[in-house]
Design an enzyme around this catalytic site. Sequence first.
Site, PDB file in Angstrom:
ATOM      1  N   ASP A 168      34.488  50.938  37.146  1.00 45.60           N
ATOM      2  CA  ASP A 168      33.296  51.295  37.938  1.00 45.60           C
ATOM      3  C   ASP A 168      32.125  51.791  37.092  1.00 45.60           C
ATOM      4  O   ASP A 168      31.013  51.917  37.584  1.00 45.60           O
ATOM      5  CB  ASP A 168      33.631  52.396  38.957  1.00 45.60           C
ATOM      6  CG  ASP A 168      34.568  51.908  40.043  1.00 45.60           C
ATOM      7  OD1 ASP A 168      34.637  50.679  40.222  1.00 45.60           O
ATOM      8  OD2 ASP A 168      35.223  52.734  40.699  1.00 45.60           O
ATOM      9  N   ARG A 212      33.316  52.614  44.770  1.00 50.70           N
ATOM     10  CA  ARG A 212      33.291  53.472  45.954  1.00 50.70           C
ATOM     11  C   ARG A 212      32.187  54.511  45.847  1.00 50.70           C
ATOM     12  O   ARG A 212      31.493  54.813  46.793  1.00 50.70           O
ATOM     13  CB  ARG A 212      34.656  54.150  46.120  1.00 50.70           C
ATOM     14  CG  ARG A 212      34.967  54.515  47.562  1.00 50.70           C
ATOM     15  CD  ARG A 212      36.401  54.951  47.748  1.00 50.70           C
ATOM     16  NE  ARG A 212      37.354  54.066  47.094  1.00 50.70           N
ATOM     17  CZ  ARG A 212      38.326  54.514  46.280  1.00 50.70           C
ATOM     18  NH1 ARG A 212      38.483  55.795  46.068  1.00 50.70           N
ATOM     19  NH2 ARG A 212      39.155  53.660  45.723  1.00 50.70           N
ATOM     20  N   HIS A 300      40.911  43.467  43.952  1.00 46.45           N
ATOM     21  CA  HIS A 300      41.550  43.744  42.657  1.00 46.45           C
ATOM     22  C   HIS A 300      41.410  42.639  41.617  1.00 46.45           C
ATOM     23  O   HIS A 300      41.805  42.819  40.471  1.00 46.45           O
ATOM     24  CB  HIS A 300      43.024  44.103  42.860  1.00 46.45           C
ATOM     25  CG  HIS A 300      43.172  45.530  43.297  1.00 46.45           C
ATOM     26  ND1 HIS A 300      42.800  45.942  44.558  1.00 46.45           N
ATOM     27  CD2 HIS A 300      43.581  46.641  42.633  1.00 46.45           C
ATOM     28  CE1 HIS A 300      43.018  47.249  44.661  1.00 46.45           C
ATOM     29  NE2 HIS A 300      43.484  47.696  43.507  1.00 46.45           N
ATOM     30  N   THR A 529      19.573  34.583  19.745  1.00 47.34           N
ATOM     31  CA  THR A 529      20.300  33.693  18.842  1.00 47.34           C
ATOM     32  C   THR A 529      21.756  34.140  18.754  1.00 47.34           C
ATOM     33  O   THR A 529      22.026  35.343  18.755  1.00 47.34           O
ATOM     34  CB  THR A 529      19.702  33.704  17.421  1.00 47.34           C
ATOM     35  OG1 THR A 529      20.636  33.126  16.514  1.00 47.34           O
ATOM     36  CG2 THR A 529      19.391  35.115  16.927  1.00 47.34           C
TER      37      THR A 529
END
Length: 780
Positions: A168, A212, A300, A529
Amino acid sequence: MSSDLHPTLDPTKMGLGRSIAVLTSGGDAQGMNAAVRATVRVGLYTGAKVYFVHEGYQGLVDGGDNIRIATWESVSMMLQLGGTVIGSARSKDFRTREGRTKAAGNLVKLGITNLCVIGGDGSLTGADQFRSEWSGLLGDLVKAGSISEEEAKQSSHLNIVGMVGSIDNDFCGTDMTIGTDSALHRIIEVVDAITTTAQSHQRTFILEVMGRHCGYLALVSALSCGADWVFIPEMPPDEGWEDHLCRRLTDQRARGSRLNVIIVAEGAMSRDGQPITSDQIKKLVTDRLGFDTRTTVLGHVQRGGTPSAFDRILGSRMGVEAVMALLEATPDTPACVVSLSGNQAVRLPLMECVQVTKDVTAAMTEGRFEDAIKLRGKSFENNWKTYKLLAHINPPDVKSNINVAIMNIGAPCAGMNAAVRSTVRMGIIQGHTMLAVHDGFDGLAHGQIEPITWTSVTGWTGKGGSMLGTKRSLPGKMLEEISQNIAKFNIHALVIIGGFEAFVGGLELVQAREKYEEMCIPMVVIPATVSNNVPGSDFSIGADTALNTITATCDRIKQSAAGTKRRVFIVETMGGYCGYLATMAGLAAGADAAYIYEEKFNIKDLELNVEHLVEKMKTTVKRGLILRNENSNANYTTDFIFNLYSEEGKGIFDCRKNVLGHMQQGGTPTPFDRNFGTKMGAKTVLWLTDKLKECYRHGRIFANTPDSACVLGMRKRALTFQPLTALKADTDLEHRIPKTQWWLKIRPIMKILAKYDIKLDTSEHTDMEHVINKTGALGK
């Protein structure tokens, strides 16, 4: 950085007589295995004993077989595996004092007083509590007769270092947590797949991603795929967002877009704290607009799969820093967390980071959403500002009468198109007319210039290569024609996106200002590059995608070598004279050596590497991987090294070689390159707009100061504009590389992790920094 600490200390003896335990806790995240592997190997390198704690804190409480000695070979072939090989669990027992007492007893019995915890903020808070209670827990154990006074004395102090493993990216104090980049890879793979089907049917797709309490994944995904709308918990939409969203989707369709993408973080909410769900948005779009709408909840999938090259390198670097922090800690040092700031590994007081992370939640609860964005840190704030500018502002009715030209120079690379798209759109938002120059400086000289609109760059973020076309030609021999076309097309500013040729070409245009007044316009070079060799920037657009391509290929090669046993692969990478790709891919793929131009090597070094592999074949790890940068040495070619290894390895191992070639320049851009290109393009236009105002004299633009032609580069922790002429001194023009390159300091880590007996320089170590400065704002 301080240079007065242990200037003479031998790093291979720092850990003698000490024991380190490593555990992973909480939710799993890709890259955790790289961190475990680095912790084990660097711990062993320092002379310490290292233990695995299986099943997180639960294993610490249960003890027994859950706490096992770790060896060099036991962490082999872990780098490319997702999740955590040593297991993770959420432990109720460890939350009780009784459980923590048991855990302390298990550590004391094994003489472990150094604990490395890889997990989220809950896991790290638990570690800090464990440390603060340590002496009390030992007292209880002595009273109960579980340990002796002597044992308590020998283990009187517990050192703790944390590494944040969380997809997260919800931990304050670090730009990136282990696993975030890989989760973004999963999300973007899905978005790209959905895009093709949605365009076939003119659909609106709503994608729900994890997060969350933190909207990082949603926000960066939205930037990386050019989503029409994003919902994040830190910044709920304004009142009446439903009308705004429907209006925006209708406008996009009217502009000819066949596809709408809306990204929702699972914790998205409205201003009054009510959840905003993907189903709710679907109902709104279907009922009001009648659009064919689909929702996809990723779940998941985002946690799974192979870790990206970035996460492997991040985990490896953090593991090294964590071991050093543990061994340098004193009883007075606060528990620290190893973090990433720009490209710097830093140590931060653990509880300060936890506190700021809690402050974000408090700010969101209290409706202080601007504060929540700020507390998340500079990187998050910049992403939010860029997203808002590109997604929510409609082009103005009033034009600025400014024409900005954009071109691609040098070899194509992934992410160039994302930079062009954001430059074009940000320019249009500023009221400018944007001009596309096709085929580089040739196109500028031959008048291959045409207006480029908002809709013509739709969907460009996910496209590899260069949609504008690119060539390596330099402007030196075409200055007359170029100056005529700058006048003819009334070009007021120039954006040059490309590699080393873009830098040199920009310099040639600046030097031509004395002769050609037309060249006296503001210019910006955006480094793009795969070689990552543009002076003035630690990173170039495209290098991350190339690195992932090489790493994925090396994974397959290692799998083949592991299957056949006693096989060594020699792999040649791109990069010109710059060894960035070979070095970083070496670290990400677990190579035994990486030959590069910047670090001279001779026949003795090659012999040493062969001897090293001969010894390795006596262990359970019977395979080898050697990387060679294409221009590392004119005489020790890939063929020469292959022949040498084949001859010397006869009867012990056999060899194969692989030249990766142009596949390294292709492919769809990674989330990092899309996001980096998007931010660079937007920042360039805002800077040019200000510079044009400064240079406006008597009804025309005239810019001839050094700071009116710059490279926009990532330097340590910030994007900065640096005059092209000032960077010339730090450039090796013959070999097309900067004279100073930050990543060279990482090379010893790769060698240590490959079990070479070298000295790690501990004279330059990372001091503890602070997250919060005196004003209470973020110090970053």
